[in-house]
Enzyme design. Sequence first.
Site, PDB file in Angstrom:
ATOM      1  N   LYS A   1       0.852  -1.182   0.000  1.00  0.00           N
ATOM      2  CA  LYS A   1       0.000   0.000   0.000  1.00  0.00           C
ATOM      3  C   LYS A   1       0.891   1.235   0.000  1.00  0.00           C
ATOM      4  O   LYS A   1       1.898   1.277   0.723  1.00  0.00           O
ATOM      5  CB  LYS A   1      -0.897  -0.037   1.244  1.00  0.00           C
ATOM      6  CG  LYS A   1      -1.885   1.094   1.382  1.00  0.00           C
ATOM      7  CD  LYS A   1      -2.759   0.873   2.612  1.00  0.00           C
ATOM      8  CE  LYS A   1      -3.799   1.938   2.792  1.00  0.00           C
ATOM      9  NZ  LYS A   1      -4.697   1.657   3.961  1.00  0.00           N
TER      10      LYS A   1
ATOM     11  N   SER B   1      -9.347   1.538   3.134  1.00  0.00           N
ATOM     12  CA  SER B   1      -8.558   2.350   2.231  1.00  0.00           C
ATOM     13  C   SER B   1      -7.473   1.553   1.488  1.00  0.00           C
ATOM     14  O   SER B   1      -6.819   2.082   0.603  1.00  0.00           O
ATOM     15  CB  SER B   1      -7.883   3.478   3.024  1.00  0.00           C
ATOM     16  OG  SER B   1      -6.988   2.938   4.010  1.00  0.00           O
TER      17      SER B   1
ATOM     18  N   SER C   1      -9.727  -1.041   7.176  1.00  0.00           N
ATOM     19  CA  SER C   1      -9.145  -0.845   5.851  1.00  0.00           C
ATOM     20  C   SER C   1      -8.354  -2.016   5.303  1.00  0.00           C
ATOM     21  O   SER C   1      -7.880  -1.967   4.172  1.00  0.00           O
ATOM     22  CB  SER C   1      -8.267   0.411   5.858  1.00  0.00           C
ATOM     23  OG  SER C   1      -9.054   1.556   6.022  1.00  0.00           O
TER      24      SER C   1
END
Length: 482
Positions: free
Chosen positions: A83, A158, A182
């Site tokens: 990420k 996210s 997330s």
Amino acid sequence: MAEAQALHTLSIAEAGGRLRAGTLTSTALTRAALERIATFDGALDSFITLTAERALADAATADADFKAGIDKGPMQGIPYGLKDIYDTAGIRTTCHSKLRLDVVPTTDSVVAQRLKDGGGVLLGKLATHEFAIGGPSFDLPFPPARNPWQRDHIPGGSSSGSGAAVAAGFCRMAMGSDTGGSIRGPAAFCGIVGLKPTYGLVSRRGVFPLSYTLDHCGPLARTVEDCALTMQVIAGYDAQDPASADVDMPDFSRGLDWGVHGLKIAVPRHFYARADGVSPETIGFIDSAAEALARQGAKVEEVTLPDYDLFNACGRIILNAEAYAIHEQDFQTRPLDYARMTYSRIITGALISAADLTQALRLRRELATALNAQVLQRYDALITASSLGQAPRFTDYRDGYPTAWPMQSMPFNVTGNPAMSVPTGFSSAGLPLSLQIVGRPFDEPMVLRIGAALERALGLVDRWPALAAGEPARAAATVAAS
């Protein structure tokens, strides 16, 4: 080409076995991954920065180590993604934001360093919601990632690019972060496995923070076993992370084949079955999963927890207050550089009083006690919904969350317990549905054990989305970094 297409279906354990047997090279595995990304990611936008040159160099090193009899662990030679809030030395870390387009760290985050030391192959940096909170947004330097099962639906956030990339078969594992769901959200919406470890078990040093006391780092993967193997590499004490827990590390894979006979599993059915907007399919699949565990010899019983809304309100107050504290200076000097959705979410933290935050912190302790002392002292784990339904469409968003936000993950950020989302089936529209397994603090092996039993019972691992070739990847997303 047929071999290249088949390689994406190998799990970390399966690929590792072939690498060690000499019937597969990391270079071949990596080239197949890069080819698949080049073919399909133009339609999904899961990558922000593709580190092809670095990946091939990592793969060559792994192959040389295998030939020399050097074994660095389960991630050696395995392609993975990060990420884009994880610092990577010499490779930009943008947080999917205009504010950090030119930020190139000089050191790796602890997790990136541990994966590198373990012989992993970094494919690149993956899309996120801006600063892990503002999305899915279209007023950012990069488009939002899309759900591989249906592109007009979100992949969750996210850790959106991480969920999409794993579900699409670009990589077997991608690292995400979880402040209110997330990791588990993208896993739930993309039909994969996502593990939020116990608070403090995986170092967050070098990962851009959203909320100091709620942030967790963990893996998204195709299988429960792949999550366990990843944890063996990334978990461990870090004296420079103030929240890091100095505890003995278990064998995370131990017990994956033990089944659930004799275990006691709690189900707080009121949490999700009475919630506004819950789909009957979600309830039905969780009931079926509970029945599958009972048939395997587990004792499954309904329990009562404090109302979900208490957990959610407590977590939101803490998250918003801490997020605003982190972004306060940039809000004062560069407010227009944030996406509108990011700004509208973070600015609410400026309105939270010290009294509000103090009450939330007091409530947090009470809620953690209700879960751990009143339920998990009597049960080995509990199962509940990850999400109340399938992934929303992009058009369901207006000025923030959809009117009926389906995630039910915040409670276990508030308490810090390990929680893992696993697939349970598919909605009538063909989108994944899921549940989450919650365990005692630092009892990840139990969570993984139950997840593995469910995975075998439900038989969903071999289902893949039908991808359509997309446009060639954007220049910004094909940077070869060393």
